[in-house]
Design an enzyme around this catalytic site. Structure first.
Site, PDB file in Angstrom:
ATOM      1  CB  ALA A  13      -0.922  -0.009   1.221  1.00  0.00           C
ATOM      2  NE  ARG A  18      12.086   4.723  -1.258  1.00  0.00           N
ATOM      3  CZ  ARG A  18      12.389   3.833  -0.307  1.00  0.00           C
ATOM      4  NH1 ARG A  18      13.652   3.592  -0.023  1.00  0.00           N
ATOM      5  NH2 ARG A  18      11.444   3.191   0.332  1.00  0.00           N
ATOM      6  CG  ASN A 387      -8.072  -5.711 -45.854  1.00  0.00           C
ATOM      7  OD1 ASN A 387      -7.466  -4.735 -46.315  1.00  0.00           O
ATOM      8  ND2 ASN A 387      -7.920  -6.106 -44.611  1.00  0.00           N
TER       9      ASN A 387
HETATM   10  C1  UD1 Z   1      11.440  -1.920   4.844  1.00  0.00           C
HETATM   11  C2  UD1 Z   1      11.881  -2.124   6.310  1.00  0.00           C
HETATM   12  C3  UD1 Z   1      13.393  -2.270   6.356  1.00  0.00           C
HETATM   13  C4  UD1 Z   1      13.838  -3.403   5.468  1.00  0.00           C
HETATM   14  C5  UD1 Z   1      13.329  -3.187   4.042  1.00  0.00           C
HETATM   15  C6  UD1 Z   1      13.619  -4.411   3.196  1.00  0.00           C
HETATM   16  C7  UD1 Z   1      10.255  -0.929   7.683  1.00  0.00           C
HETATM   17  C8  UD1 Z   1      10.026   0.248   8.537  1.00  0.00           C
HETATM   18  N1  UD1 Z   1      11.448  -1.023   7.122  1.00  0.00           N
HETATM   19  O1  UD1 Z   1      11.987  -0.672   4.424  1.00  0.00           O
HETATM   20  O2  UD1 Z   1      13.806  -2.527   7.686  1.00  0.00           O
HETATM   21  O3  UD1 Z   1      15.241  -3.486   5.488  1.00  0.00           O
HETATM   22  O4  UD1 Z   1      11.890  -3.001   4.053  1.00  0.00           O
HETATM   23  O5  UD1 Z   1      13.211  -4.202   1.884  1.00  0.00           O
HETATM   24  O6  UD1 Z   1       9.400  -1.761   7.561  1.00  0.00           O
HETATM   25  N2  UD1 Z   1       3.912  -0.258   2.718  1.00  0.00           N
HETATM   26  C9  UD1 Z   1       2.573  -0.228   2.957  1.00  0.00           C
HETATM   27  N3  UD1 Z   1       2.065   0.813   3.672  1.00  0.00           N
HETATM   28  C10 UD1 Z   1       2.843   1.805   4.151  1.00  0.00           C
HETATM   29  C11 UD1 Z   1       4.227   1.769   3.906  1.00  0.00           C
HETATM   30  C12 UD1 Z   1       4.736   0.703   3.184  1.00  0.00           C
HETATM   31  O7  UD1 Z   1       1.822  -1.116   2.552  1.00  0.00           O
HETATM   32  O8  UD1 Z   1       2.289   2.716   4.807  1.00  0.00           O
HETATM   33  C13 UD1 Z   1       4.458  -1.363   1.927  1.00  0.00           C
HETATM   34  C14 UD1 Z   1       5.165  -0.894   0.651  1.00  0.00           C
HETATM   35  O9  UD1 Z   1       4.243  -0.823  -0.436  1.00  0.00           O
HETATM   36  C15 UD1 Z   1       6.242  -1.948   0.445  1.00  0.00           C
HETATM   37  C16 UD1 Z   1       6.510  -2.469   1.850  1.00  0.00           C
HETATM   38  O10 UD1 Z   1       5.418  -2.041   2.672  1.00  0.00           O
HETATM   39  O11 UD1 Z   1       5.824  -3.005  -0.388  1.00  0.00           O
HETATM   40  C17 UD1 Z   1       7.804  -1.931   2.414  1.00  0.00           C
HETATM   41  O12 UD1 Z   1       7.742  -0.534   2.445  1.00  0.00           O
HETATM   42  P1  UD1 Z   1       8.961   0.377   1.989  1.00  0.00           P
HETATM   43  O13 UD1 Z   1       8.574   1.778   2.143  1.00  0.00           O
HETATM   44  O14 UD1 Z   1       9.456  -0.061   0.668  1.00  0.00           O
HETATM   45  O15 UD1 Z   1      10.007  -0.004   3.137  1.00  0.00           O
HETATM   46  P2  UD1 Z   1      11.575   0.104   3.079  1.00  0.00           P
HETATM   47  O16 UD1 Z   1      11.961   1.511   3.234  1.00  0.00           O
HETATM   48  O17 UD1 Z   1      12.068  -0.610   1.897  1.00  0.00           O
HETATM   49 CA    CA Z   2      11.173  -1.463   0.056  1.00  0.00          CA
END
Ligand code: UD1
Ligand code: CA
Length: 463
Positions: A13, A18, A387
């Site tokens: 979600a 990025r 055609n």
């Molecule tokens: C997250 C982890 C980090 C880990 C990394 C690995 C947290 C706080 N951090 O960071 O420790 O090393 O993944 O890839 O969890 N999402 C939601 N709702 C939100 C925010 C995010 O559904 O409100 C979903 C995103 O769509 C995504 C996933 O959660 O698929 C991870 O979120 P993202 O913001 O990518 O986390 P990272 O910064 O990568």
């Molecule tokens: Ca991520």
């Protein structure tokens, strides 16, 4: 606990800031599938069928894409992207039961079902509140750092943005894959605050509220890789493509310079097929034994029979080639074309919704649209089926054994009978009966010596 009793939460979600895209991150396609397809498939392959996907940003598109590939997925809406812990709260609102919950990020498509299975067994052995996967990198990506208390035990996870310089030196990072006791999760999630650099509710803070948190370190670093931006997307794409291509090579397919061959997930290729570089095989295509596909070809949702030869730079869309067909170079088969056994389609020939019968040939510079062409037919150079009359499409039929001379226009609807012969340069507007010869062009007139007169009139001087 048997795997089928586990429920998985897939977090998808996030705002995908990025990626700098109008599209939700996990809808970006890799090898013919959206990113979200891959972790869901890994869950399914691990025998987990109770799946809750947390959706938010662009949720309608995401849901309809997922439904194309998977049944019985529950969608949990997260109102605002307040962080991964908030996403899990949204998942819990749809969760009934006391079972363990597996939580994975939706943006990590290289995750394998074997690794999920290992984490689940590891969690079961330790019966901890929470178990998670980590990986060690020489130069760690900007992921959460694992702060350990001892063997297999985590004290806390610090997100890159909140990490001190010392903490940033830690090389072990969090994969974003967790197995948790639901009783613990329901309780601990309430305690998570958003007092951090990103003002987000971090799921990783769960560790700090647990009695015991266990970490399972995988040696397959790439597998935990999440897509955050387009550079990541390309890295993931090349890895998934490599996996697909290796699978085909091990099945007996020759891929020449495989790094530059692009094959979608669902493509089937039989053994002893050879594919040359810069070729794209897309969608649900099938290539049968002993076929050669030369370079720069594009084949989508098409079936190619045994022993075919598709020469350079040909495009084949939603079409069928039977055995021993030759196509190209530079031919274009548009949707719903069928080329029967031993037939040949040569250079600069376009087919659309056309059947070319057994042993027939259209070797040069033709357009054949909405046509049914029988067996043993010769289509001369530059033949065109007219055609479309500006309002609707019409059919042309050419029966077995007919010969269509070069530069003929078949003005549809029109039928050419069996073994009929159409003289070059004819514009055919009426049916031609079986065995007849049709010529539809003005007779040639030769005017004696008139070339000289012309030159005089035009003031042309012979040098
Ligand atoms: C997250 C982890 C980090 C880990 C990394 C690995 C947290 C706080 N951090 O960071 O420790 O090393 O993944 O890839 O969890 N999402 C939601 N709702 C939100 C925010 C995010 O559904 O409100 C979903 C995103 O769509 C995504 C996933 O959660 O698929 C991870 O979120 P993202 O913001 O990518 O986390 P990272 O910064 O990568
Ligand atoms: Ca991520």
């Amino acid at each position: 606990m048997p795997r089928k009793q586990l429920t998985a939460f897939v977090l998808a979600a996030g705002l995908s800031t990025r990626m700098k895209s109008e599209k939700q991150k996990t809808l970006h396609e890799v090898c013919g599938r959206p990113l979200i397809f891959y972790p869901l498939k890994a869950l399914q392959d691990a025998g987990i069928h109770k799946i809750i996907v947390v959706v938010g940003h662009k949720k309608e598109e995401l849901q309809s894409s997922i439904k194309k590939y998977f049944k019985n997925i529950i969608f949990a809406p997260q109102k605002k992207a307040l962080g991964t812990a908030d996403a899990v709260k949204a998942g819990l609102a749809k969760f009934k039961g006391e079972n363990d919950i597996l939580i994975i990020n939706g943006d990590a498509p290289l995750l394998r079902h074997e690794t999920l299975e290992k984490l689940i067994s590891f969690h079961e052995e330790n019966r901890a509140d929470i178990s998670l996967i980590s990986a060690e990198f020489k130069t760690p990506p900007a992921y959460g750092r694992i702060i350990r208390t001892g063997h297999n035990k985590v004290f806390k996870i610090v997100e890159e943005k909140d990490a001190s310089i010392e903490e940033k030196h830690i090389k072990e990072v969090n994969a974003g894959i967790y197995c948790v006791k639901s009783s613990f999760l329901k309780h601990a999630i309430k305690n998570i605050s958003n007092k951090n650099k990103k003002n987000e509710f971090y799921l990783t803070d769960l560790v700090s509220f647990s009695e015991e948190a266990y970490v399972y370190k995988t040696s397959n670093n790439l597998e935990i890789f999440g897509v955050n931006d387009r550079k990541d997307l390309e890295l993931i794409r090349s890895q998934i493509q490599k996996n697909i291509n290796e699978k085909h090579m091990l099945n007996g397919v020759t891929l020449i310079n495989s790094e530059n061959i692009y094959i979608d997930n669902d493509v089937e290729i039989e053994n002893d097929v050879t594919i040359h570089p810069n070729t794209h095989l897309k969608g649900k295509s099938k290539i049968s034994k002993n076929t050669i596909v030369e370079s720069h070809c594009f084949i989508e949702n098409s079936e190619i029979g045994e022993g075919c030869h598709i020469k350079q730079s040909s495009v084949i869309e939603e079409s069928t080639l039977k055995k021993n067909v030759t196509v190209g170079p530079m031919a274009h088969l548009r949707p719903l074309s069928i080329v029967e056994e031993n037939a040949r389609v040569g250079n600069f020939v376009e087919l659309k919704k056309t059947t070319l019968g057994k042993n027939s040939k259209a070797n040069h510079l033709s357009y054949l649209g909405d046509a049914h062409i029988g067996a043993h037919v010769n289509i001369g150079c530059g033949v065109i089926t007219c055609n479309y009359d500006g309002f609707q499409k019409h059919k042309s039929t050419v029966s077995d054994g007919a010969f269509i001379g070069s530069d003929v226009q078949l003005v549809a609807p029109v039928k050419i009978g069996k073994n009929a012969y159409v003289g070059s340069g004819s514009t055919i507007t009426k049916n031609v009966p079986e065995n007849d010869l049709a010529i539809a062009r003005t007779r040639q007139t030769n005017i004696k010596g008139y070339a000289k007169t012309l030159k005089k009139i035009k003031g042309f001087q012979k040098k």
